[in-house]
Enzyme design. Sequence first.
Site, PDB file in Angstrom:
ATOM      1  N   HIS A 160       4.837   0.152  -0.068  1.00  0.00           N
ATOM      2  CA  HIS A 160       5.598  -0.677   0.868  1.00  0.00           C
ATOM      3  C   HIS A 160       4.716  -1.768   1.448  1.00  0.00           C
ATOM      4  CE1 HIS A 160       3.820   2.730   2.999  1.00  0.00           C
ATOM      5  NE2 HIS A 160       3.839   2.012   4.106  1.00  0.00           N
ATOM      6  N   HIS A 175       0.843  -1.202   0.000  1.00  0.00           N
ATOM      7  CA  HIS A 175       0.000   0.000   0.000  1.00  0.00           C
ATOM      8  C   HIS A 175       0.871   1.243   0.000  1.00  0.00           C
ATOM      9  CE1 HIS A 175       1.115  -0.438   4.212  1.00  0.00           C
ATOM     10  NE2 HIS A 175       0.824   0.839   4.384  1.00  0.00           N
ATOM     11  N   ARG A 215       8.123  -8.734  15.251  1.00  0.00           N
ATOM     12  CA  ARG A 215       8.499  -7.374  14.849  1.00  0.00           C
ATOM     13  C   ARG A 215       7.513  -6.419  15.496  1.00  0.00           C
ATOM     14  NH1 ARG A 215      10.680  -4.045  10.522  1.00  0.00           N
ATOM     15  NH2 ARG A 215       9.163  -2.428  10.038  1.00  0.00           N
ATOM     16  N   ASP A 266       0.884   5.199   1.808  1.00  0.00           N
ATOM     17  CA  ASP A 266       0.254   5.877   2.939  1.00  0.00           C
ATOM     18  C   ASP A 266      -0.470   7.121   2.431  1.00  0.00           C
ATOM     19  OD1 ASP A 266       1.212   3.975   4.661  1.00  0.00           O
ATOM     20  OD2 ASP A 266       2.937   5.157   5.323  1.00  0.00           O
TER      21      ASP A 266
END
Length: 328
Positions: free
Chosen positions: A259, A202, A269, A204
């Site tokens: 990204h 996607h 993570r 941002d």
Amino acid sequence: MVALSKPPIEHLSLLRPPTTLFPCIPLIDLSKPDSRNLIVRACEEFGFFKLINHGVPTELISRLESEAIEFFSLPLYEKQKAGPANPFGYGNKRIGPNGDVGWVEFLLLTLNPDHLDYENVSIFGQIPENFRCAVNDYVSSVRRMACQVVELMAEGLGIEKDAFSRLLKDARSDSLIRLNYYPPCPELPALNGRNLVGFGEHTDPQIISVLRSNNTSGLEISLKDGNWVSVPPDQDSFFFNVGDSLQVMTNGRFRSVKHRVLTNRFKSRISMIYFGGPPMSEKIAPLSSLTGGDDQTSLYKEFTWVEYKNSAYKLRLDDNRLVLFEKI
Ligand code: GA4
């Protein structure tokens, strides 16, 4: 490790991680005088860079990270009291309202004062005061650094210094913070060398996104040629993404970078992202200081941030949300 609830694993996408590490990640040193030109070059070429000597105290970063770890380690029923994310609050696998899923748990909080009362009250009703303080202290410091960076960006472009920072500093700025927790990807024969997608590809929507993660890999960005490269993690640095609004304001000169995050096989993570957005009523259009006031060269129609958001929430994560606003 925290157990994740439905939807079932078959609904999650799998991908083979790219073999290429990001070869020449643009590195910006905020203490160096030439950073403004390097920032501009990085935003044109990648829409992405790594920032060092950023001035955000380590203590604020580790305090928020510890609070986030504590939250995500709670039993599911406790976390669910802060959800479902609609769009704000605790979310588990479901991203957005249109069927996107990922191997991720998150807390999405609005920093927009107009939404705080009714959207965040229930979340902070469940979350202790020290969590709220950790969020506020972290956001104040990261926002200050983000403003410094977008001011250098504007100077590098040769336009008014506050062209972007005035939007992030606005008391009605529609900004967000997202805490993402990606548990290690389970070892299943069916995965066949591939990893579960934690957060699908996607761009941002906002002006600028500022990401800090622990030292677990997973973040990947798409280069101009469409190849994906993985970004080596660095818990002492911040990673900056150009968002859709900044792509429009710079009339396409800066790239809103695509990204995604793949889960790691062995380690969890954790990332914390500040999304710096404009106020709801702000008109977004290419800046006349960059188009020379010539409307013919402008690639996008003017829209308000609330119009963009209303259309974005009807789309899927990987949809191009700017086509609607492109001039034909
Ligand atoms: C992508 C970037 C941010 O994480 C986010 C996401 C938002 C959400 O999770 O609610 C959206 C997505 C993001 C863009 C399209 C819509 C809205 C999920 C979705 C499918 C918080 C944001 O601002 O936009």
